[in-house]
Write an enzyme that holds these catalytic residues in place. Sequence first.
Site, PDB file in Angstrom:
ATOM      1  N   GLY A  48      33.421  28.588  53.618  1.00 63.33           N
ATOM      2  CA  GLY A  48      34.565  29.447  53.850  1.00 63.33           C
ATOM      3  C   GLY A  48      34.407  30.672  52.979  1.00 63.33           C
ATOM      4  O   GLY A  48      33.622  30.669  52.020  1.00 63.33           O
ATOM      5  N   GLN A  53      37.261  38.235  48.536  1.00 63.88           N
ATOM      6  CA  GLN A  53      35.960  37.958  47.916  1.00 63.88           C
ATOM      7  C   GLN A  53      34.931  39.036  48.243  1.00 63.88           C
ATOM      8  O   GLN A  53      33.878  39.087  47.603  1.00 63.88           O
ATOM      9  CB  GLN A  53      35.428  36.595  48.356  1.00 63.88           C
ATOM     10  N   CYS A 101      32.767  27.765  44.529  1.00 65.96           N
ATOM     11  CA  CYS A 101      33.240  29.034  45.089  1.00 65.96           C
ATOM     12  C   CYS A 101      32.144  30.074  44.933  1.00 65.96           C
ATOM     13  O   CYS A 101      31.523  30.155  43.873  1.00 65.96           O
ATOM     14  CB  CYS A 101      34.503  29.472  44.343  1.00 65.96           C
ATOM     15  N   LEU A 102      31.942  30.858  45.993  1.00 66.13           N
ATOM     16  CA  LEU A 102      30.913  31.900  45.945  1.00 66.13           C
ATOM     17  C   LEU A 102      31.237  32.946  44.874  1.00 66.13           C
ATOM     18  O   LEU A 102      30.335  33.637  44.400  1.00 66.13           O
ATOM     19  CB  LEU A 102      30.789  32.582  47.317  1.00 66.13           C
ATOM     20  N   HIS A 143      41.729  26.079  49.709  1.00 61.15           N
ATOM     21  CA  HIS A 143      40.925  26.881  48.781  1.00 61.15           C
ATOM     22  C   HIS A 143      40.980  28.366  49.176  1.00 61.15           C
ATOM     23  O   HIS A 143      41.216  29.241  48.321  1.00 61.15           O
ATOM     24  CB  HIS A 143      39.483  26.344  48.803  1.00 61.15           C
ATOM     25  N   GLU A 144      40.777  28.635  50.469  1.00 62.12           N
ATOM     26  CA  GLU A 144      40.773  30.035  50.924  1.00 62.12           C
ATOM     27  C   GLU A 144      42.181  30.636  50.858  1.00 62.12           C
ATOM     28  O   GLU A 144      42.351  31.813  50.536  1.00 62.12           O
ATOM     29  CB  GLU A 144      40.211  30.134  52.351  1.00 62.12           C
ATOM     30  N   HIS A 147      42.799  31.983  47.623  1.00 61.24           N
ATOM     31  CA  HIS A 147      42.159  33.290  47.388  1.00 61.24           C
ATOM     32  C   HIS A 147      43.054  34.450  47.808  1.00 61.24           C
ATOM     33  O   HIS A 147      43.064  35.486  47.143  1.00 61.24           O
ATOM     34  CB  HIS A 147      40.842  33.400  48.175  1.00 61.24           C
TER      35      HIS A 147
HETATM   36 NI    NI Z   1      36.217  30.434  46.917  1.00 60.81          NI
END
Ligand code: NI
Length: 174
Positions: A48, A53, A101-102, A143-144, A147
């Site tokens: 995701g 991000q 997480c990226l 999670h997203e 963000h």
């Molecule tokens: Ni993330």
Amino acid sequence: MPILRQIAQLGQPVLREPARSVADPADPAIQALIDDLLVTAEDANGVGIAAPQVYEPLALFIVASRPNPRYPHAPAMAPTAMINPELVWTSEETETGWEGCLSVPGLRGLVPRHRRIGVSYMSRTGKLCEEELSDFIARVFQHEYDHIHGLVFIDRVASTRDLVSEKEYLRIVS
Ligand code: NI
């Protein structure tokens, strides 16, 4: 042509700001952003990715669970863009599972999440979708969703002792 976007890393203010809602999903700039997010998530082995991000503070994210080297046991699904998503209801039952997480490279954490959730969002074609999600897909959504509200998974761990290095995580799940 979609382009790979640079991913904001923890410390960039954009990751801590609440996102703005998307006024018009049909806007060519929004459609291009969705295409960029799809290729950026795939390239980075993400399951995701959220618009903040990639330095775009908009309420829009991709959920794209599939088994990959970062998440060997993730279920496969068609990558889905979710615009102006809302968490409509949550199960009382929670489950703790591993997240990364990226935007937080090298770290994994055990994060409690609602096991089942009701969500609504606009699809990239402007259709209002209402769905029930469970388990890993529900985890990715939560999670997203965090963000776009300026939160990251390390804010959600019960204890900092639930944080481990990526290398140790891969040893644990393999
Ligand atoms: Ni993330």
